[in-house]
Design an enzyme around this catalytic site. Structure first.
Site, PDB file in Angstrom:
ATOM      1  N   LYS A   5       0.860  -1.181   0.000  1.00 16.15           N
ATOM      2  CA  LYS A   5       0.000   0.000   0.000  1.00 16.15           C
ATOM      3  C   LYS A   5       0.898   1.233   0.000  1.00 16.15           C
ATOM      4  O   LYS A   5       2.035   1.184   0.469  1.00 16.15           O
ATOM      5  CB  LYS A   5      -0.860  -0.002   1.277  1.00 16.15           C
ATOM      6  CG  LYS A   5      -2.139   0.777   1.181  1.00 16.15           C
ATOM      7  CD  LYS A   5      -3.252  -0.018   0.563  1.00 16.15           C
ATOM      8  CE  LYS A   5      -4.483   0.844   0.368  1.00 16.15           C
ATOM      9  NZ  LYS A   5      -5.578   0.117  -0.263  1.00 16.15           N
ATOM     10  N   TYR A  41     -25.813  -0.456  -5.260  1.00 20.77           N
ATOM     11  CA  TYR A  41     -26.879  -0.358  -6.256  1.00 20.77           C
ATOM     12  C   TYR A  41     -26.785  -1.487  -7.282  1.00 20.77           C
ATOM     13  O   TYR A  41     -27.787  -2.100  -7.668  1.00 20.77           O
ATOM     14  CB  TYR A  41     -26.847   1.012  -6.960  1.00 20.77           C
ATOM     15  CG  TYR A  41     -28.189   1.349  -7.554  1.00 20.77           C
ATOM     16  CD1 TYR A  41     -29.156   1.984  -6.795  1.00 20.77           C
ATOM     17  CD2 TYR A  41     -28.508   0.976  -8.855  1.00 20.77           C
ATOM     18  CE1 TYR A  41     -30.410   2.257  -7.313  1.00 20.77           C
ATOM     19  CE2 TYR A  41     -29.758   1.243  -9.380  1.00 20.77           C
ATOM     20  CZ  TYR A  41     -30.707   1.888  -8.614  1.00 20.77           C
ATOM     21  OH  TYR A  41     -31.943   2.143  -9.126  1.00 20.77           O
TER      22      TYR A  41
END
Ligand code: NAD
Length: 350
Positions: free
Chosen positions: A80, A190
């Site tokens: 990271k 969604y």
């Protein structure tokens, strides 16, 4: 600032620091583990209060990526990067160029990608200075979607596959007529709702944005509840797709579902809450396993010889991985989050 004695230090292979005077870049790269391959993980730009906070974040997040990559069956390790600064006011093209050169200094042990505060444009700027950038090619899509570098469609499909497998394991049924409560109807939530509706599930949804709720009501016939009510809905599945720490001392006793399977990162406020969820008779799909679709997508976009079909099959493998976790959790009477960590550690050879 101590690194080796830091409470988040976990035998990280490399921790690199950069302070570039000309561009103002202040950044840290942490390479946690490369036993399975070069470390892969997003670059985050955040207004950290100080470099200590940034170091804590990069050590913790890079370790998480090793576990995620191992459970996603990637030939990749965990890493990271964090940039200290406000992404809205401090970012410049020179800074992104300097970040590209910094990524290069890891000599391929770290491959960067998108994360909070960093866009595809930013990655393209870094790419002018480094080959070790992923998630910018978007060569193909799957499921008819548009390949624009957004990992959410792949994440949503992976969550859908994982949710379906979890229901099959716990309840022995398919999704037809099943009640699913979705917390958060954003990029992933969604799309997940759409998949579930296509399979005949009944949806109960919440969000803090009214517009998304109205769309879900008219498109899917979803029932709308307030953010406070979503936890204690009488449903088969609860799908957290908004924020972290949603499973905690206060919420777990309120759950009426049989399965928790959703996209949100860090769903358990503490690792020990996995035991609480298990004791409540609820099957928990470990978050970093079920939501790995985005990283799987990025991995395939970076492979010259991959294809849309290979990506789809890899995403569908999330179901098999969860099945392996659930079987072992039952056999050893352990919470699923603990079993997932164990399997990951076996795979990357901790
Ligand atoms: P998003 O920001 O597009 O969607 C989050 C939605 O949750 C928004 O619509 C927001 O209004 C809603 N929300 C926020 N607080 C809420 C609350 N208290 N109650 C109800 N709704 C609330 O984010 P996303 O990309 O859809 O990601 C959702 C989750 O999945 C995040 O936790 C993210 O870290 C995780 N995740 C996403 C991906 C990806 O590919 N996008 C990959 C892995 C994990």
């Amino acid at each position: 600032m101590s690194v080796f004695e830091h409470h988040e230090f976990d035998q990280h292979e490399q921790v690199l620091f950069c302070k570039d005077k000309a561009s103002g870049l202040q950044a840290i790269i942490a390479v946690h583990n490369t036993n399975l391959g070069a470390s892969l993980g997003g670059c985050r730009m955040w207004n950290y209060t100080d470099s200590g906070e940034a170091l804590t974040d990069v050590l913790r997040l890079s370790k998480g990526m090793t576990y995620k990559a191992a459970m996603a069956n990637l030939k990749q390790g965990g890493g990271k990067a964090v940039i200290i600064g406000n992404p809205h006011t401090d970012k410049t093209p020179e800074m992104m160029a300097a970040m590209g050169r910094f990524v290069n200094s890891a000599q391929g042990a770290y491959i960067t990608a998108e994360d909070s505060g960093i866009s595809i444009d930013d990655l393209n700027k870094m790419h002018e200075f480094s080959e070790h950038i992923a998630g910018i090619h978007s060569r193909y899509s799957f499921h008819g979607g548009h390949a624009d570098g957004n990992p959410a469609p792949a994440t949503a499909y992976g969550v859908f596959v994982g949710l379906k497998q979890s229901v099959k394991y716990k309840l022995g049924t398919d999704l037809k007529g099943l009640r699913v409560a979705i917390q958060g109807l954003g990029h992933v939530g969604y799309r997940l709702a759409q998949h579930l509706k296509n399979e005949g599930a009944e949806l109960i949804v919440t969000d803090i944005y009214e517009q998304q709720l109205q769309r879900a009501e008219s498109e899917f016939g979803a029932k709308i509840v307030s953010p406070e009510e979503i936890i204690h809905q009488d449903v088969d599945v609860f799908a957290p797709c908004a924020m972290g720490a949603v499973l905690n001392e206060r919420t777990i006793p309120q759950l009426k579902c049989k399965v928790v399977a959703g996209a949100a990162n860090n769903q358990l406020a503490k690792e020990s809450h996995g035991q609480m969820v298990m004791d409540a008779g609820i099957l928990y799909a470990p978050d970093y396993v079920i939501n790995a679709g985005g990283i799987i997508d990025i991995y395939h976009q970076n492979q010259e010889d991959s294809s849309a079909q290979a990506l789809k099959e890899h995403l569908e493998g999330i179901g098999g991985t969860l099945q392996e976790i659930y079987k072992r959790a039952d056999a050893e009477s352990l919470p699923t989050n603990q079993v997932s960590n164990l399997i990951a550690e076996e795979r990357f050879g901790k």
